[in-house]
Design a protein around this motif. Structure first.
Motif, PDB file in Angstrom:
ATOM      1  N   LEU A  54       0.845  -1.189   0.000  1.00  0.00           N
ATOM      2  CA  LEU A  54       0.000   0.000   0.000  1.00  0.00           C
ATOM      3  C   LEU A  54       0.881   1.240   0.000  1.00  0.00           C
ATOM      4  O   LEU A  54       1.720   1.417   0.889  1.00  0.00           O
ATOM      5  CB  LEU A  54      -0.903  -0.021   1.230  1.00  0.00           C
ATOM      6  N   ALA A  55       0.699   2.087  -1.007  1.00  0.00           N
ATOM      7  CA  ALA A  55       1.479   3.329  -1.081  1.00  0.00           C
ATOM      8  C   ALA A  55       1.185   4.205   0.134  1.00  0.00           C
ATOM      9  O   ALA A  55       0.086   4.151   0.709  1.00  0.00           O
ATOM     10  CB  ALA A  55       1.146   4.077  -2.367  1.00  0.00           C
ATOM     11  N   ALA A  56       2.141   5.030   0.501  1.00  0.00           N
ATOM     12  CA  ALA A  56       2.042   5.806   1.739  1.00  0.00           C
ATOM     13  C   ALA A  56       0.810   6.700   1.764  1.00  0.00           C
ATOM     14  O   ALA A  56       0.135   6.801   2.791  1.00  0.00           O
ATOM     15  CB  ALA A  56       3.309   6.638   1.923  1.00  0.00           C
ATOM     16  N   HIS A  57       0.511   7.356   0.640  1.00  0.00           N
ATOM     17  CA  HIS A  57      -0.637   8.271   0.650  1.00  0.00           C
ATOM     18  C   HIS A  57      -1.953   7.512   0.779  1.00  0.00           C
ATOM     19  O   HIS A  57      -2.887   7.980   1.423  1.00  0.00           O
ATOM     20  CB  HIS A  57      -0.644   9.150  -0.602  1.00  0.00           C
ATOM     21  N   ASN A  58      -2.033   6.314   0.183  1.00  0.00           N
ATOM     22  CA  ASN A  58      -3.234   5.501   0.355  1.00  0.00           C
ATOM     23  C   ASN A  58      -3.335   4.959   1.784  1.00  0.00           C
ATOM     24  O   ASN A  58      -4.427   4.856   2.347  1.00  0.00           O
ATOM     25  CB  ASN A  58      -3.238   4.342  -0.638  1.00  0.00           C
ATOM     26  N   GLN A  59      -2.190   4.617   2.364  1.00  0.00           N
ATOM     27  CA  GLN A  59      -2.167   4.137   3.747  1.00  0.00           C
ATOM     28  C   GLN A  59      -2.664   5.216   4.698  1.00  0.00           C
ATOM     29  O   GLN A  59      -3.433   4.936   5.630  1.00  0.00           O
ATOM     30  CB  GLN A  59      -0.739   3.719   4.131  1.00  0.00           C
ATOM     31  N   THR A  60      -2.264   6.450   4.455  1.00  0.00           N
ATOM     32  CA  THR A  60      -2.701   7.562   5.301  1.00  0.00           C
ATOM     33  C   THR A  60      -4.213   7.725   5.242  1.00  0.00           C
ATOM     34  O   THR A  60      -4.880   7.905   6.268  1.00  0.00           O
ATOM     35  CB  THR A  60      -2.015   8.870   4.861  1.00  0.00           C
ATOM     36  N   VAL A  61      -4.762   7.661   4.022  1.00  0.00           N
ATOM     37  CA  VAL A  61      -6.211   7.791   3.858  1.00  0.00           C
ATOM     38  C   VAL A  61      -6.926   6.648   4.571  1.00  0.00           C
ATOM     39  O   VAL A  61      -7.929   6.852   5.267  1.00  0.00           O
ATOM     40  CB  VAL A  61      -6.590   7.820   2.365  1.00  0.00           C
ATOM     41  N   TRP A  62      -6.404   5.426   4.426  1.00  0.00           N
ATOM     42  CA  TRP A  62      -7.048   4.278   5.059  1.00  0.00           C
ATOM     43  C   TRP A  62      -7.010   4.391   6.583  1.00  0.00           C
ATOM     44  O   TRP A  62      -8.001   4.082   7.261  1.00  0.00           O
ATOM     45  CB  TRP A  62      -6.380   2.987   4.599  1.00  0.00           C
ATOM     46  N   GLU A  63      -5.907   4.844   7.138  1.00  0.00           N
ATOM     47  CA  GLU A  63      -5.797   4.974   8.588  1.00  0.00           C
ATOM     48  C   GLU A  63      -6.765   6.032   9.118  1.00  0.00           C
ATOM     49  O   GLU A  63      -7.237   5.931  10.259  1.00  0.00           O
ATOM     50  CB  GLU A  63      -4.359   5.324   8.978  1.00  0.00           C
ATOM     51  N   GLU A  64      -7.062   7.034   8.311  1.00  0.00           N
ATOM     52  CA  GLU A  64      -8.043   8.042   8.719  1.00  0.00           C
ATOM     53  C   GLU A  64      -9.468   7.530   8.542  1.00  0.00           C
ATOM     54  O   GLU A  64     -10.363   7.871   9.325  1.00  0.00           O
ATOM     55  CB  GLU A  64      -7.839   9.320   7.895  1.00  0.00           C
ATOM     56  N   LEU A  65      -9.687   6.717   7.517  1.00  0.00           N
ATOM     57  CA  LEU A  65     -11.027   6.240   7.214  1.00  0.00           C
ATOM     58  C   LEU A  65     -11.477   5.121   8.149  1.00  0.00           C
ATOM     59  O   LEU A  65     -12.648   5.074   8.544  1.00  0.00           O
ATOM     60  CB  LEU A  65     -11.081   5.745   5.763  1.00  0.00           C
ATOM     61  N   ARG A  66     -10.566   4.244   8.528  1.00  0.00           N
ATOM     62  CA  ARG A  66     -10.938   3.055   9.285  1.00  0.00           C
ATOM     63  C   ARG A  66     -11.688   3.367  10.578  1.00  0.00           C
ATOM     64  O   ARG A  66     -12.758   2.790  10.830  1.00  0.00           O
ATOM     65  CB  ARG A  66      -9.695   2.206   9.568  1.00  0.00           C
ATOM     66  N   LEU A  98     -13.444   5.983  11.291  1.00  0.00           N
ATOM     67  CA  LEU A  98     -14.735   6.568  10.932  1.00  0.00           C
ATOM     68  C   LEU A  98     -15.740   5.472  10.583  1.00  0.00           C
ATOM     69  O   LEU A  98     -16.909   5.542  10.968  1.00  0.00           O
ATOM     70  CB  LEU A  98     -14.568   7.532   9.753  1.00  0.00           C
ATOM     71  N   LEU A  99     -15.285   4.467   9.867  1.00  0.00           N
ATOM     72  CA  LEU A  99     -16.167   3.356   9.513  1.00  0.00           C
ATOM     73  C   LEU A  99     -16.562   2.545  10.738  1.00  0.00           C
ATOM     74  O   LEU A  99     -17.702   2.076  10.850  1.00  0.00           O
ATOM     75  CB  LEU A  99     -15.471   2.453   8.486  1.00  0.00           C
ATOM     76  N   GLN A 100     -15.634   2.390  11.651  1.00  0.00           N
ATOM     77  CA  GLN A 100     -15.927   1.638  12.869  1.00  0.00           C
ATOM     78  C   GLN A 100     -16.949   2.354  13.737  1.00  0.00           C
ATOM     79  O   GLN A 100     -17.736   1.720  14.439  1.00  0.00           O
ATOM     80  CB  GLN A 100     -14.637   1.407  13.657  1.00  0.00           C
ATOM     81  N   ALA A 101     -16.966   3.687  13.656  1.00  0.00           N
ATOM     82  CA  ALA A 101     -17.878   4.468  14.493  1.00  0.00           C
ATOM     83  C   ALA A 101     -19.221   4.725  13.830  1.00  0.00           C
ATOM     84  O   ALA A 101     -20.143   5.202  14.490  1.00  0.00           O
ATOM     85  CB  ALA A 101     -17.223   5.806  14.855  1.00  0.00           C
ATOM     86  N   ASP A 102     -19.337   4.428  12.541  1.00  0.00           N
ATOM     87  CA  ASP A 102     -20.557   4.740  11.796  1.00  0.00           C
ATOM     88  C   ASP A 102     -21.223   3.447  11.354  1.00  0.00           C
ATOM     89  O   ASP A 102     -20.678   2.707  10.527  1.00  0.00           O
ATOM     90  CB  ASP A 102     -20.219   5.598  10.575  1.00  0.00           C
ATOM     91  N   PRO A 103     -22.409   3.123  11.881  1.00  0.00           N
ATOM     92  CA  PRO A 103     -23.049   1.844  11.570  1.00  0.00           C
ATOM     93  C   PRO A 103     -23.795   1.820  10.242  1.00  0.00           C
ATOM     94  O   PRO A 103     -24.315   0.769   9.850  1.00  0.00           O
ATOM     95  CB  PRO A 103     -24.028   1.677  12.740  1.00  0.00           C
ATOM     96  N   ARG A 104     -23.875   2.928   9.553  1.00  0.00           N
ATOM     97  CA  ARG A 104     -24.670   2.970   8.328  1.00  0.00           C
ATOM     98  C   ARG A 104     -24.063   2.091   7.232  1.00  0.00           C
ATOM     99  O   ARG A 104     -22.835   1.958   7.133  1.00  0.00           O
ATOM    100  CB  ARG A 104     -24.781   4.409   7.817  1.00  0.00           C
ATOM    101  N   PRO A 105     -24.902   1.496   6.402  1.00  0.00           N
ATOM    102  CA  PRO A 105     -24.391   0.745   5.244  1.00  0.00           C
ATOM    103  C   PRO A 105     -23.688   1.684   4.275  1.00  0.00           C
ATOM    104  O   PRO A 105     -23.935   2.896   4.271  1.00  0.00           O
ATOM    105  CB  PRO A 105     -25.651   0.121   4.632  1.00  0.00           C
ATOM    106  N   LEU A 106     -22.821   1.105   3.434  1.00  0.00           N
ATOM    107  CA  LEU A 106     -21.925   1.898   2.603  1.00  0.00           C
ATOM    108  C   LEU A 106     -22.394   2.009   1.160  1.00  0.00           C
ATOM    109  O   LEU A 106     -22.944   1.069   0.588  1.00  0.00           O
ATOM    110  CB  LEU A 106     -20.525   1.287   2.601  1.00  0.00           C
TER     111      LEU A 106
END
Length: 226
Positions: free
Chosen positions: A35-47, A49-57
């Motif tokens: 995983l490229a660094a910039h994608n890793q950064t986005v994923w670490e920020e997104l994860r 948020l997804l764990q805290a939000d129960p809504r379907p995607l």
């Protein structure tokens, strides 16, 4: 004044001769690139948020300026709608509405599909609206259905809709989905308000637009444990 937009031209006159071989290879032999660094950064920020939000995607991949993401958020008010595009230039053109209820992420789509699928997440709807068609024959593996990430797209499940102004691209995608066990439909896109700036431009240039719609069921998802 009527808008002008170039029609897709290609040195490929029919389905790519290596389409089936390429799709089946990716389905049976998963590719896991670092995983490229910039994608890793986005994923670490997104994860979190997804764990805290129960809504379907709902995913809006290759979202460009995010116009489609905002419209899809109105269409799916009970979902968490996420737009993904690699271009900061396009995303910076987005004008958010007050109280906007969606996320826009600057990242490559395929690596994020890999992370989402690897985390066991699934989507209800996945929109792929006018991705770069990569019309040269030698660029098959850069198209969504020829890319190793196609396997992760399938693993995410849900209702999938792809649109393009290149009929052959949509037909190839439909064949790839069929090879993966997913039944869907390719047809000319009906007249309706545009979801993206590209769609609006193509319409005003009187180009024919094409659509694939299919639903990935639980039994159709590829085995990602190998």
């Amino acid at each position: 004044m009527q808008a002008s937009s170039r029609v897709v031209t290609s040195n490929q006159s029919g389905l790519h001769p290596r389409l089936a071989r390429t799709v089946l290879r990716h389905l049976h032999h998963p590719h896991r690139s670092p995983l490229a660094a910039h994608n890793q950064t986005v994923w670490e920020e997104l994860r979190p948020l997804l764990q805290a939000d129960p809504r379907p995607l709902v995913l809006d991949s290759f979202c460009g300026t995010g116009m489609s993401t905002a419209l899809l958020a109105q269409r799916h008010p009970g979902h968490l709608v996420i737009g993904i595009d690699r271009s900061a230039h396009r995303l910076h053109k987005h004008i958010a509405s007050p109280g906007a209820n969606y996320l826009l992420l600057q990242a490559e789509c395929e690596p994020l599909w890999q992370q989402l699928a690897g985390a066991g997440l699934r989507v209800d709807y996945h929109y792929l609206l006018y991705p770069n068609p990569w019309p040269k024959s030698r660029h098959l593996q850069r198209r969504v259905h020829g890319h190793p990430g196609f396997r992760d797209l399938l693993a995410l499940g849900g209702r999938v809709e792809l649109r393009s102004n290149w009929q052959l691209y949509v037909e190839e995608f439909g064949v790839a989905m069929y090879l993966a066990g997913v039944r869907g439909r390719v047809r000319q896109l009906p007249e309706a308000p545009a979801l993206t700036r590209f769609e609006d431009k193509y319409r005003r240039s009187r180009q024919l637009l094409w659509q694939y719609r299919g639903r990935i069921g639980y039994s159709e998802r590829p085995d990602t444990r190998s």
